[in-house]
Design a protein around this motif. Structure first.
Motif, PDB file in Angstrom:
ATOM      1  N   GLN A 137       0.788  -1.234   0.000  1.00 31.20           N
ATOM      2  CA  GLN A 137       0.000   0.000   0.000  1.00 31.20           C
ATOM      3  C   GLN A 137       0.815   1.276   0.000  1.00 31.20           C
ATOM      4  N   LEU A 138       1.934   1.297   0.727  1.00 32.02           N
ATOM      5  CA  LEU A 138       2.670   2.553   0.861  1.00 32.02           C
ATOM      6  C   LEU A 138       4.169   2.300   0.951  1.00 32.02           C
ATOM      7  N   ASP A 139       4.908   2.924   0.042  1.00 29.95           N
ATOM      8  CA  ASP A 139       6.370   2.916   0.095  1.00 29.95           C
ATOM      9  C   ASP A 139       6.853   4.340   0.361  1.00 29.95           C
ATOM     10  N   PHE A 140       8.054   4.460   0.930  1.00 34.98           N
ATOM     11  CA  PHE A 140       8.606   5.798   1.156  1.00 34.98           C
ATOM     12  C   PHE A 140      10.116   5.726   1.290  1.00 34.98           C
ATOM     13  N   ASP A 141      10.735   6.839   1.029  1.00 36.22           N
ATOM     14  CA  ASP A 141      12.174   7.019   1.203  1.00 36.22           C
ATOM     15  C   ASP A 141      12.354   8.433   1.747  1.00 36.22           C
ATOM     16  N   ILE A 142      12.527   8.543   3.057  1.00 40.54           N
ATOM     17  CA  ILE A 142      12.492   9.840   3.728  1.00 40.54           C
ATOM     18  C   ILE A 142      13.745  10.017   4.593  1.00 40.54           C
ATOM     19  N   SER A 143      14.320  11.201   4.509  1.00 35.62           N
ATOM     20  CA  SER A 143      15.446  11.560   5.373  1.00 35.62           C
ATOM     21  C   SER A 143      15.036  12.721   6.271  1.00 35.62           C
ATOM     22  N   VAL A 144      15.525  12.707   7.488  1.00 36.16           N
ATOM     23  CA  VAL A 144      15.223  13.743   8.476  1.00 36.16           C
ATOM     24  C   VAL A 144      16.543  14.268   9.035  1.00 36.16           C
ATOM     25  N   GLN A 145      16.698  15.564   8.980  1.00 33.24           N
ATOM     26  CA  GLN A 145      17.945  16.163   9.473  1.00 33.24           C
ATOM     27  C   GLN A 145      18.107  15.926  10.973  1.00 33.24           C
ATOM     28  N   SER A 146      17.061  16.172  11.749  1.00 29.33           N
ATOM     29  CA  SER A 146      17.116  15.916  13.185  1.00 29.33           C
ATOM     30  C   SER A 146      15.707  15.703  13.730  1.00 29.33           C
ATOM     31  N   ALA A 147      15.625  14.886  14.761  1.00 27.84           N
ATOM     32  CA  ALA A 147      14.346  14.634  15.434  1.00 27.84           C
ATOM     33  C   ALA A 147      14.615  14.486  16.924  1.00 27.84           C
ATOM     34  N   SER A 148      13.886  15.236  17.731  1.00 29.19           N
ATOM     35  CA  SER A 148      14.068  15.155  19.178  1.00 29.19           C
ATOM     36  C   SER A 148      12.719  15.090  19.868  1.00 29.19           C
ATOM     37  N   LEU A 149      12.645  14.305  20.920  1.00 24.06           N
ATOM     38  CA  LEU A 149      11.402  14.199  21.683  1.00 24.06           C
ATOM     39  C   LEU A 149      11.692  14.112  23.169  1.00 24.06           C
ATOM     40  N   ASP A 150      10.686  14.471  23.931  1.00 20.62           N
ATOM     41  CA  ASP A 150      10.781  14.473  25.391  1.00 20.62           C
ATOM     42  C   ASP A 150       9.560  13.739  25.928  1.00 20.62           C
ATOM     43  N   ILE A 151       9.774  12.546  26.482  1.00 24.18           N
ATOM     44  CA  ILE A 151       8.687  11.699  26.963  1.00 24.18           C
ATOM     45  C   ILE A 151       8.519  11.875  28.468  1.00 24.18           C
ATOM     46  N   ASP A 152       7.284  11.955  28.904  1.00 22.22           N
ATOM     47  CA  ASP A 152       6.992  11.920  30.338  1.00 22.22           C
ATOM     48  C   ASP A 152       7.144  10.477  30.794  1.00 22.22           C
ATOM     49  N   VAL A 153       8.274  10.163  31.466  1.00 25.06           N
ATOM     50  CA  VAL A 153       8.584   8.768  31.798  1.00 25.06           C
ATOM     51  C   VAL A 153       7.536   8.150  32.717  1.00 25.06           C
ATOM     52  N   PHE A 154       6.888   8.946  33.547  1.00 25.47           N
ATOM     53  CA  PHE A 154       5.875   8.397  34.449  1.00 25.47           C
ATOM     54  C   PHE A 154       4.618   7.975  33.683  1.00 25.47           C
ATOM     55  N   SER A 155       4.439   8.527  32.473  1.00 26.90           N
ATOM     56  CA  SER A 155       3.262   8.166  31.675  1.00 26.90           C
ATOM     57  C   SER A 155       3.454   6.854  30.927  1.00 26.90           C
ATOM     58  N   LEU A 156       4.653   6.258  30.991  1.00 29.20           N
ATOM     59  CA  LEU A 156       4.885   4.992  30.313  1.00 29.20           C
ATOM     60  C   LEU A 156       3.997   3.882  30.862  1.00 29.20           C
ATOM     61  N   LEU A 157       3.509   4.077  32.082  1.00 28.32           N
ATOM     62  CA  LEU A 157       2.636   3.073  32.698  1.00 28.32           C
ATOM     63  C   LEU A 157       1.161   3.416  32.511  1.00 28.32           C
ATOM     64  N   SER A 158       0.872   4.459  31.740  1.00 31.27           N
ATOM     65  CA  SER A 158      -0.516   4.862  31.529  1.00 31.27           C
ATOM     66  C   SER A 158      -0.880   4.686  30.061  1.00 31.27           C
ATOM     67  N   ASN A 159      -2.110   4.957  29.754  1.00 32.16           N
ATOM     68  CA  ASN A 159      -2.589   4.880  28.377  1.00 32.16           C
ATOM     69  C   ASN A 159      -3.520   6.066  28.113  1.00 32.16           C
ATOM     70  N   PRO A 160      -3.171   6.959  27.201  1.00 31.23           N
ATOM     71  CA  PRO A 160      -2.006   6.919  26.311  1.00 31.23           C
ATOM     72  C   PRO A 160      -0.753   7.473  26.968  1.00 31.23           C
ATOM     73  N   ILE A 161       0.388   7.204  26.342  1.00 26.43           N
ATOM     74  CA  ILE A 161       1.656   7.761  26.794  1.00 26.43           C
ATOM     75  C   ILE A 161       1.700   9.243  26.438  1.00 26.43           C
ATOM     76  N   SER A 162       2.258  10.029  27.330  1.00 29.61           N
ATOM     77  CA  SER A 162       2.346  11.474  27.105  1.00 29.61           C
ATOM     78  C   SER A 162       3.753  11.840  26.632  1.00 29.61           C
ATOM     79  N   ILE A 163       3.838  12.428  25.451  1.00 29.21           N
ATOM     80  CA  ILE A 163       5.087  12.953  24.914  1.00 29.21           C
ATOM     81  C   ILE A 163       4.997  14.468  25.003  1.00 29.21           C
ATOM     82  N   GLU A 164       5.858  15.065  25.780  1.00 33.65           N
ATOM     83  CA  GLU A 164       5.773  16.510  25.997  1.00 33.65           C
ATOM     84  C   GLU A 164       6.022  17.284  24.712  1.00 33.65           C
ATOM     85  N   THR A 165       7.120  16.960  24.015  1.00 31.38           N
ATOM     86  CA  THR A 165       7.428  17.656  22.765  1.00 31.38           C
ATOM     87  C   THR A 165       8.002  16.673  21.754  1.00 31.38           C
TER      88      THR A 165
END
Length: 446
Positions: A137-165
């Protein structure tokens, strides 16, 4: 956005499993220690009293002390491993997780460097490359210069997980939509397994095609999503590729199970489509939001290649200005009130020769109305959609947006042309029945 849902959903499984394991061991150790202290206290207070010997009975006791020590030791081992990963093995661990995600998704994932902190939930990837080939259904070829994220580690035990940024910069590449999307206006057999079209009474009857769902392996919410400098070539069917250039995409929040809704109704997007400016803007109101989509001088051939519904797929020449304004209140299953303004300039509509009788009958009033106008055609109409329609959908089409727009547009044209929609429907049904009668007579002669 589909790629974000797939990758994040898979990557988040590993820290979730680690967090659950550590928590279980910690709780087991605390419970065992508490039980052991209780027994020790009880036995200490019992020594002050005269005890009468009781006949010995063989009893089976649960080894709380042993279980507590094992759980405590396991927690210490997990904690020590996390400290080691954080200080010395962060990059090898990231590559290991990426290899596991590759095996599950059949994607090729690579990056030049990675950094972060296990305990704070920060992660940054440099020169990320994601590829997939030979997918149905879907093919892709993608490059990303940079990607950064900040996860709320305490939310790893909840649903859904909270990613701050989540911040993504410098996205380039190409996407191929390989699954053939059948134009509902065409009356032709499709290859087996690719269509919901089947013979009935000698005529091809259109049925609903199966809808693909977009659901992350682990649900998440990104509280602040920012994607900057996007340059993608989008290929679909056999049409010429569309060049998508976006300066920025900002969405707050962005939910994995409502990715399409949050992209188009909760985001600010600036860019161009094959050189033609597009903007999506949103602002908060008292208890809700207002959203505005704007596209100017868009060639209709860009529309008829990607919106596979008559009469949009019958547009042959001309340009179109689109302005969509909507308003909705924040509540469960929000109702989105949408006002559309479509200005058609020099648009010519032609039905394909192999278009079905049903599609011709339904789309003819609109096509005829447009073709008869010598000046620009200004179409304004409104309809309401429900947020629930967008849950786990892969596109606006899958959510039913184009169907709702066409239904509202057909009512508008019926009013402008002085015909009622019920009359059109009756004419369609009569035409179909007459066509079936013709086929029956032809069979009897044979």
């Amino acid at each position: 956005m589909e790629l974000i849902i797939i990758l994040l959903g898979e990557f988040l499984l590993f820290p979730v499993i680690t967090a659950i394991g550590a928590l279980v061991n910690l709780l087991a150790g605390v419970v065992g220690l508490t039980f052991e202290l209780t027994l020790f206290t009880a036995s200490s207070s019992g020594k002050k009293k005269t005890q009468v010997p009781a006949p010995a009975r063989p009893k089976r006791k649960f080894p709380f002390r042993i279980a507590a020590r094992i759980a405590g030791a396991s927690f210490i081992v997990v904690l020590a491993l996390l400290v080691a990963v954080n200080m010395f093995l962060f990059e090898p661990t990231a590559h290991f997780i990426a290899s596991k995600v590759q095996d599950k998704t059949k994607m090729e994932i690579s990056f030049s460097s990675v950094s972060g902190n296990v305990f704070s939930g920060r992660l940054k990837l440099e020169q990320l490359q994601v590829q997939r080939e030979n997918h149905a259904q879907l093919d892709f070829d993608i490059s990303v210069q940079s990607a950064s994220l900040d996860i709320d580690v305490f939310s790893l035990l909840s649903n859904p997980i909270s990613i701050e940024t989540l911040a993504v910069n410098g996205v380039k590449g190409a996407i191929w939509h390989k699954a053939e999307q059948r134009d509902a206006s065409l009356d032709r057999p499709d290859e087996p397994g690719k269509s919901g079209i089947g013979p009935k009474d000698g005529n091809e009857v259109e049925e609903n095609l199966p809808i693909r769902r977009l659901e992350a392996k682990k649900a998440f919410v990104i509280n602040d999503l920012a994607i900057n400098d996007v340059e993608l070539d989008v290929h679909k069917n056999s049409s010429e590729p569309i060049s998508l250039a976006l300066n920025q995409i900002q969405s707050a929040p962005f939910r994995s199970n409502y990715a399409v809704f949050d992209t188009f109704f909760r985001s600010n997007i600036e860019g161009s489509l094959s050189g033609h400016e597009i903007t999506i803007s949103t602002e908060e109101t008292d208890g809700g939001r207002k959203t505005r989509w704007k596209l100017d001088n868009l060639p209709v051939n860009l529309i008829n290649s990607y919106v596979r519904k008559a009469p949009f797929s019958w547009f042959r020449s001309g340009t179109i200005d689109i302005l969509v304004e909507d308003e909705w209140q924040r509540r469960e299953n929000a109702e989105i009130e949408m006002d559309w303004n479509m200005l058609l300039k020099g648009v010519v509509v032609e039905a394909p020769e192999d278009a079905s009788l049903l599609s011709k009958a339904l789309a003819y009033p609109l096509a005829n109305y447009i073709n008869e106008r010598e000046d620009d055609v200004d179409l304004r109409f409104s309809f309401v959609m429900n947020e629930k329609q967008f849950e786990n959908t892969l596109s606006l089409d899958a959510a039913g947006l184009w169907d709702a727009a066409l239904d509202a547009l057909s009512k508008k044209i019926a009013d402008l042309a002085g015909r009622k929609k019920e009359e059109i429907k009756q004419g369609v049904e009569g035409g179909i029945q007459g066509f079936k009668d013709f086929l029956d007579k032809k069979r009897n002669k044979e």
